[in-house]
Design an enzyme around this catalytic site. Structure first.
Site, PDB file in Angstrom:
ATOM      1  N   ASP A  10       0.662  -1.311  -0.029  1.00 43.05           N
ATOM      2  CA  ASP A  10       0.114   0.117  -0.097  1.00 43.05           C
ATOM      3  C   ASP A  10       1.071   1.277   0.194  1.00 43.05           C
ATOM      4  O   ASP A  10       1.711   1.391   0.914  1.00 43.05           O
ATOM      5  CB  ASP A  10      -0.878  -0.010   1.156  1.00 43.05           C
ATOM      6  CG  ASP A  10      -1.894   0.830   1.239  1.00 43.05           C
ATOM      7  OD1 ASP A  10      -1.975   2.035   0.382  1.00 43.05           O
ATOM      8  OD2 ASP A  10      -2.961   0.883   1.993  1.00 43.05           O
ATOM      9  N   ASP A 104      -2.617   2.437  -6.324  1.00 40.52           N
ATOM     10  CA  ASP A 104      -1.816   2.370  -5.454  1.00 40.52           C
ATOM     11  C   ASP A 104      -1.738   1.171  -4.379  1.00 40.52           C
ATOM     12  O   ASP A 104      -1.032   1.304  -3.339  1.00 40.52           O
ATOM     13  CB  ASP A 104      -1.746   3.742  -4.426  1.00 40.52           C
ATOM     14  CG  ASP A 104      -2.903   3.673  -3.464  1.00 40.52           C
ATOM     15  OD1 ASP A 104      -3.959   3.108  -3.952  1.00 40.52           O
ATOM     16  OD2 ASP A 104      -2.768   4.451  -2.454  1.00 40.52           O
ATOM     17  N   GLU A 105      -2.158   0.153  -4.667  1.00 38.96           N
ATOM     18  CA  GLU A 105      -2.402  -0.984  -3.991  1.00 38.96           C
ATOM     19  C   GLU A 105      -2.197  -2.445  -4.677  1.00 38.96           C
ATOM     20  O   GLU A 105      -2.545  -2.358  -5.914  1.00 38.96           O
ATOM     21  CB  GLU A 105      -3.576  -1.191  -3.249  1.00 38.96           C
ATOM     22  CG  GLU A 105      -3.974  -0.044  -2.267  1.00 38.96           C
ATOM     23  CD  GLU A 105      -5.137  -0.431  -1.605  1.00 38.96           C
ATOM     24  OE1 GLU A 105      -5.682  -1.769  -1.287  1.00 38.96           O
ATOM     25  OE2 GLU A 105      -6.209   0.510  -1.228  1.00 38.96           O
TER      26      GLU A 105
END
Length: 405
Positions: A10, A104-105
DNA sequence: TCTGGGGTCCTAGGACCC
DNA sequence: TCTGGGGTCCTAGGACCC
């Protein structure tokens, strides 16, 4: 049988961190990223801002009340997308067993590649080092025997943290956690669970799984298993193509001007057509929606021949709009292409077989590519206030990861 | 007080068929 | 006109995610 190993990576305050990276004078300052220069809604914020109580979704004006020196930055989707692509490539090189969850993960399954890496810590630090060397950005990583626990773990130590939840210690983490810390539990499920006396994960043991599955089906079952540390879901591979592509716009409440409403539909149609064409998609099913006071009224419109033409799409919107009384107060509009598919044939813009509007669209697109969007646009859209900048959505995939058909 | 924008997944139930 | 039973396809809409 050895247990599986999942990690969840993350990026920390991704957009805001990129702003601080690219504009060092923002380092250490409370930064709020908004949709464009004058965006009113905070998309995300730096940790310094969060310390003041700034939250995603807050109005920038409200943010300033609790954090007077809040620095507003317009979002730069293109930069975020490029950064994300490089990060996902790094992760993909670590393990091909990857599920990109959002911009973003990502989840990685390391079960197989542990034969190569020997020590889990080596992999984790390698990921962190590679991302930092490449992007000057930090991430949090959660490690566990299931996806949901790995995701849960990555939230525990932020920013720049590492959390390992294993079979021996997962009760310590999970049991006293509020039920809505699980991914998949939001207001609806939470209120149902609260009603049945479930407030923290350990309360779930008292509730038969059938109660949840009767109400929420498979998702209910999954949540029950997650709360008990028994989630067996594996990685979900990326799709070959998105299931839908669309745009929407919130209007001033109770907008009645049909001129304005049409203008917004025109813009949404243009944006959608452009995006379809850019990725060489077309569709023959469009979902058109307007939100009135009572809620959404949507309609799926099927057309004979698939299209990515802005006029075709706009006309579908218009005929839908005609179903409503002139004076209907409208709150929001939506135009979505469902099940977009790659066009079969490469279009030759010099071919006489292409109709004029297609050639024009192609030409416009080339100009947009060179000089930015909307260098040329219909007269109705010049100097108007219905525009909003592009936003990156969770379903967005870094280029190269969405396999083309 | 639901802020903005863009997605996914799942299910109940209606339409239609034999 | 509803009597019975069974299957599929499609749609609307709820719930959730970032």
């Amino acid at each position: 049988m050895s247990e599986k190993i999942f990690i969840h990576v993350d990026m920390n305050a991704f957009f805001a961190s990129i702003e601080q990276r690219d504009y060092p004078k923002l380092l250490g300052k409370p930064v709020a990223v908004t949709n464009g220069e004058h965006g009113s809604c905070i998309i995300t914020s730096s940790y310094e801002a969060r310390a003041f109580g700034i939250k995603t979704g807050m109005r920038i004006s409200d943010g300033r009340k609790i954090c007077p020196y809040l620095v507003q930055r317009p979002s730069r989707p293109k930069v975020y997308a490029e950064t994300s692509t490089r990060i996902m490539n790094i992760l993909h090189n670590i393990s091909p067993d990857i599920q990109i969850y959002s911009v973003d993960e990502a989840f990685l399954e390391l079960t197989n590649c542990m034969k190569i890496y020997k020590e889990i810590n080596h992999v984790i630090y390698k990921i962190k080092d590679l991302i930092y060397e490449s992007e000057n950005l930090k991430c949090s990583i959660g490690i566990s025997f299931s996806k949901s626990l790995a995701k849960y773990a990555s939230k525990i130590n932020k920013p720049d943290g590492i959390t390992y939840i294993n079979k021996n210690n997962y009760h310590e983490y999970l049991d006293n956690s509020p039920i809505d810390t699980l991914c998949g539990v939001s207001t609806g499920v939470k209120s149902f669970l609260n009603h049945h006396g479930v407030y923290k994960c350990s309360d779930m043991k008292k509730l038969p799984i059938s109660i949840l599955s009767n109400r929420f089906g498979n998702i209910g079952k999954k949540i029950w298993l997650m709360a008990n540390g028994n989630d067996f879901e594996g990685l979900i591979p990326d799709l070959n193509h998105p299931k839908s592509l669309g745009h929407g716009k919130v209007l001033k409440p109770n907008t009645k001007s049909s001129y304005l409403i049409k203008k917004v539909f025109l813009r949404m149609s243009n944006k959608l057509a452009l995006r379809l064409r850019k990725s060489n998609y077309e569709s023959n099913i469009f979902l058109i929606g307007i939100k009135i006071k009572a809620g959404w009224i949507q309609k799926k419109v099927k057309i004979e021949k698939a299209t990515c033409n802005r006029n075709d799409i706009f006309n579908i919107c218009l005929s839908y709009l005609n179903l409503f009384e002139k004076n209907t107060g409208i709150y929001q509009v939506q135009v979505t292409a469902l099940n977009p598919l790659k066009k079969n044939t490469q279009m030759d813009i010099f071919s006489k077989d292409n109709d004029k509007s297609e050639v024009l669209d192609q030409a416009l697109e080339n100009i947009h590519d060179k000089f930015g969007p909307e260098t040329i646009k219909p007269a109705r859209l010049i100097s108007d206030d219905t525009d909003s900048p592009d936003v990156i959505a969770p379903a967005w995939r870094p280029s190269g990861h969405r396999k083309s058909v």
